[in-house]
Design a protein around this motif. Structure first.
Motif, PDB file in Angstrom:
ATOM      1  N   ASP A 107     -14.602   4.196 -11.634  1.00 18.89           N
ATOM      2  CA  ASP A 107     -14.449   5.333 -10.744  1.00 18.89           C
ATOM      3  C   ASP A 107     -13.127   5.037  -9.966  1.00 18.89           C
ATOM      4  O   ASP A 107     -12.537   3.482 -10.011  1.00 18.89           O
ATOM      5  CB  ASP A 107     -15.604   5.047  -9.502  1.00 18.89           C
ATOM      6  CG  ASP A 107     -16.730   5.707 -10.112  1.00 18.89           C
ATOM      7  OD1 ASP A 107     -16.708   6.458 -10.913  1.00 18.89           O
ATOM      8  OD2 ASP A 107     -17.700   5.814  -9.243  1.00 18.89           O
ATOM      9  N   LEU A 108     -12.183   5.905  -9.516  1.00 18.09           N
ATOM     10  CA  LEU A 108     -10.993   5.726  -9.090  1.00 18.09           C
ATOM     11  C   LEU A 108     -11.253   5.235  -7.735  1.00 18.09           C
ATOM     12  O   LEU A 108     -11.944   5.668  -6.643  1.00 18.09           O
ATOM     13  CB  LEU A 108     -10.304   6.944  -8.811  1.00 18.09           C
ATOM     14  CG  LEU A 108      -8.957   6.858  -8.246  1.00 18.09           C
ATOM     15  CD1 LEU A 108      -7.977   5.946  -8.839  1.00 18.09           C
ATOM     16  CD2 LEU A 108      -8.162   8.261  -8.014  1.00 18.09           C
ATOM     17  N   VAL A 109     -10.665   3.920  -6.968  1.00 18.22           N
ATOM     18  CA  VAL A 109     -10.698   3.555  -5.532  1.00 18.22           C
ATOM     19  C   VAL A 109      -9.173   3.688  -5.259  1.00 18.22           C
ATOM     20  O   VAL A 109      -8.085   3.028  -5.965  1.00 18.22           O
ATOM     21  CB  VAL A 109     -11.166   2.273  -5.681  1.00 18.22           C
ATOM     22  CG1 VAL A 109     -11.338   1.758  -4.235  1.00 18.22           C
ATOM     23  CG2 VAL A 109     -12.641   1.980  -6.235  1.00 18.22           C
ATOM     24  N   ILE A 110      -8.822   4.167  -4.010  1.00 26.66           N
ATOM     25  CA  ILE A 110      -7.534   4.205  -3.335  1.00 26.66           C
ATOM     26  C   ILE A 110      -7.764   3.440  -2.330  1.00 26.66           C
ATOM     27  O   ILE A 110      -8.380   3.565  -1.414  1.00 26.66           O
ATOM     28  CB  ILE A 110      -7.232   5.778  -3.331  1.00 26.66           C
ATOM     29  CG1 ILE A 110      -7.209   6.308  -4.610  1.00 26.66           C
ATOM     30  CG2 ILE A 110      -5.834   5.652  -2.462  1.00 26.66           C
ATOM     31  CD1 ILE A 110      -7.188   7.656  -4.363  1.00 26.66           C
TER      32      ILE A 110
ATOM     33  N   LEU B 155       0.996  -1.355  -0.045  1.00 26.15           N
ATOM     34  CA  LEU B 155      -0.097   0.054   0.057  1.00 26.15           C
ATOM     35  C   LEU B 155       0.639   1.157   0.025  1.00 26.15           C
ATOM     36  O   LEU B 155       1.851   1.351   0.481  1.00 26.15           O
ATOM     37  CB  LEU B 155      -1.011  -0.077   1.152  1.00 26.15           C
ATOM     38  CG  LEU B 155      -1.953  -1.318   1.262  1.00 26.15           C
ATOM     39  CD1 LEU B 155      -2.721  -1.015   2.415  1.00 26.15           C
ATOM     40  CD2 LEU B 155      -2.940  -1.093   0.062  1.00 26.15           C
ATOM     41  N   PRO B 156       0.293   2.401  -0.637  1.00 26.30           N
ATOM     42  CA  PRO B 156      -1.108   2.600  -1.209  1.00 26.30           C
ATOM     43  C   PRO B 156      -1.061   1.864  -2.549  1.00 26.30           C
ATOM     44  O   PRO B 156       0.053   1.884  -3.468  1.00 26.30           O
ATOM     45  CB  PRO B 156      -1.011   4.114  -1.227  1.00 26.30           C
ATOM     46  CG  PRO B 156       0.573   4.332  -1.375  1.00 26.30           C
ATOM     47  CD  PRO B 156       1.198   3.591  -0.732  1.00 26.30           C
ATOM     48  N   LEU B 157      -2.204   1.514  -2.917  1.00 28.82           N
ATOM     49  CA  LEU B 157      -2.780   1.013  -4.130  1.00 28.82           C
ATOM     50  C   LEU B 157      -3.928   1.663  -4.689  1.00 28.82           C
ATOM     51  O   LEU B 157      -4.859   2.158  -3.836  1.00 28.82           O
ATOM     52  CB  LEU B 157      -3.124  -0.475  -4.060  1.00 28.82           C
ATOM     53  CG  LEU B 157      -1.949  -1.372  -3.620  1.00 28.82           C
ATOM     54  CD1 LEU B 157      -2.464  -2.674  -3.396  1.00 28.82           C
ATOM     55  CD2 LEU B 157      -0.946  -1.446  -4.970  1.00 28.82           C
ATOM     56  N   ASP B 158      -4.031   1.773  -5.976  1.00 28.28           N
ATOM     57  CA  ASP B 158      -5.337   2.373  -6.657  1.00 28.28           C
ATOM     58  C   ASP B 158      -5.683   1.873  -7.820  1.00 28.28           C
ATOM     59  O   ASP B 158      -4.668   0.996  -8.504  1.00 28.28           O
ATOM     60  CB  ASP B 158      -5.307   4.130  -6.705  1.00 28.28           C
ATOM     61  CG  ASP B 158      -4.092   4.384  -7.790  1.00 28.28           C
ATOM     62  OD1 ASP B 158      -4.437   3.993  -8.995  1.00 28.28           O
ATOM     63  OD2 ASP B 158      -3.243   5.173  -7.241  1.00 28.28           O
ATOM     64  N   GLY B 159      -6.984   1.745  -8.338  1.00 27.55           N
ATOM     65  CA  GLY B 159      -7.208   1.388  -9.687  1.00 27.55           C
ATOM     66  C   GLY B 159      -8.540   1.719  -9.881  1.00 27.55           C
ATOM     67  O   GLY B 159      -9.506   2.554  -9.165  1.00 27.55           O
ATOM     68  N   ALA B 160      -9.047   1.752 -11.354  1.00 27.99           N
ATOM     69  CA  ALA B 160     -10.307   1.947 -11.810  1.00 27.99           C
ATOM     70  C   ALA B 160     -11.045   0.661 -11.493  1.00 27.99           C
ATOM     71  O   ALA B 160     -10.957  -0.436 -11.778  1.00 27.99           O
ATOM     72  CB  ALA B 160      -9.953   1.963 -13.248  1.00 27.99           C
ATOM     73  N   ALA B 161     -12.174   1.145 -10.816  1.00 34.47           N
ATOM     74  CA  ALA B 161     -13.222  -0.015 -10.346  1.00 34.47           C
ATOM     75  C   ALA B 161     -13.978  -0.629 -11.512  1.00 34.47           C
ATOM     76  O   ALA B 161     -14.362   0.194 -12.673  1.00 34.47           O
ATOM     77  CB  ALA B 161     -14.407   0.615  -9.439  1.00 34.47           C
ATOM     78  N   ASN B 162     -14.303  -1.912 -11.264  1.00 33.29           N
ATOM     79  CA  ASN B 162     -14.979  -2.675 -12.221  1.00 33.29           C
ATOM     80  C   ASN B 162     -16.058  -3.070 -11.477  1.00 33.29           C
ATOM     81  O   ASN B 162     -16.199  -3.693 -10.304  1.00 33.29           O
ATOM     82  CB  ASN B 162     -14.439  -3.897 -12.936  1.00 33.29           C
ATOM     83  CG  ASN B 162     -13.155  -3.423 -13.696  1.00 33.29           C
ATOM     84  OD1 ASN B 162     -13.253  -2.910 -14.907  1.00 33.29           O
ATOM     85  ND2 ASN B 162     -11.975  -3.647 -13.147  1.00 33.29           N
ATOM     86  N   ARG B 163     -17.398  -2.995 -11.867  1.00 35.21           N
ATOM     87  CA  ARG B 163     -18.561  -3.639 -11.298  1.00 35.21           C
ATOM     88  C   ARG B 163     -18.994  -5.039 -11.721  1.00 35.21           C
ATOM     89  O   ARG B 163     -18.934  -5.075 -12.939  1.00 35.21           O
ATOM     90  CB  ARG B 163     -19.704  -2.928 -11.303  1.00 35.21           C
ATOM     91  CG  ARG B 163     -19.721  -1.356 -10.419  1.00 35.21           C
ATOM     92  CD  ARG B 163     -20.156  -1.761  -9.247  1.00 35.21           C
ATOM     93  NE  ARG B 163     -21.254  -2.152  -8.745  1.00 35.21           N
ATOM     94  CZ  ARG B 163     -22.494  -1.541  -8.353  1.00 35.21           C
ATOM     95  NH1 ARG B 163     -22.316  -0.177  -8.397  1.00 35.21           N
ATOM     96  NH2 ARG B 163     -23.608  -2.226  -8.215  1.00 35.21           N
TER      97      ARG B 163
END
Length: 122
Positions: A115-118, A29-37
């Motif tokens: 959406d960005l998730v951090i 961490l930290p990590l982030d990414g573009a969410a997939n539903r």
């Protein structure tokens, strides 16, 4: 090990378990990414290639956080997925459960694709 998950205007805490997968993710961490539903699950690719652990399962609970080795993804389950049955929430395939959301996981229903998730250490 506590983490914070940020998306849109939200900040959610989670508690990680004392597993090898959880420790390796926490250390990165930290990590982030573009969410997939995928139904009531969000997931995104993280730069870690980890194996299935003993006890890996495709049956999860609302609020579970998991790592999906098949896709190298961080996953948050907050309800039923397309693979779920009437009585069980199911992942696409086996995942390593690494923790649990503290509080109401249904707040993740507001997350949209891309959406960005951090994720950060708390």
């Amino acid at each position: 090990m506590k983490i914070k998950i940020f998306f849109k205007e939200h900040e959610i805490e989670a508690e990680l378990e004392n597993t090898q997968t959880a420790k390796e993710i926490y250390a990165s961490l930290p990590l982030d990414g573009a969410a997939n539903r995928w139904g009531d699950e969000i997931y995104f690719v993280i730069p870690l290639k980890l194996d299935l652990e003993k006890g890996a399962t495709d049956v999860v609970e609302k609020g579970d956080i998991a790592y999906w080795p098949e896709g190298c993804c961080f996953c948050i389950f907050f309800g039923k997925t397309p693979a779920s049955t009437e009585t069980e929430i199911k992942a696409a395939s086996k995942v390593n459960i690494i923790g649990k959301i503290i509080g109401d996981p249904t707040v993740f229903k507001t997350v949209n694709n891309s959406d960005l998730v951090i994720i950060e250490k708390a």
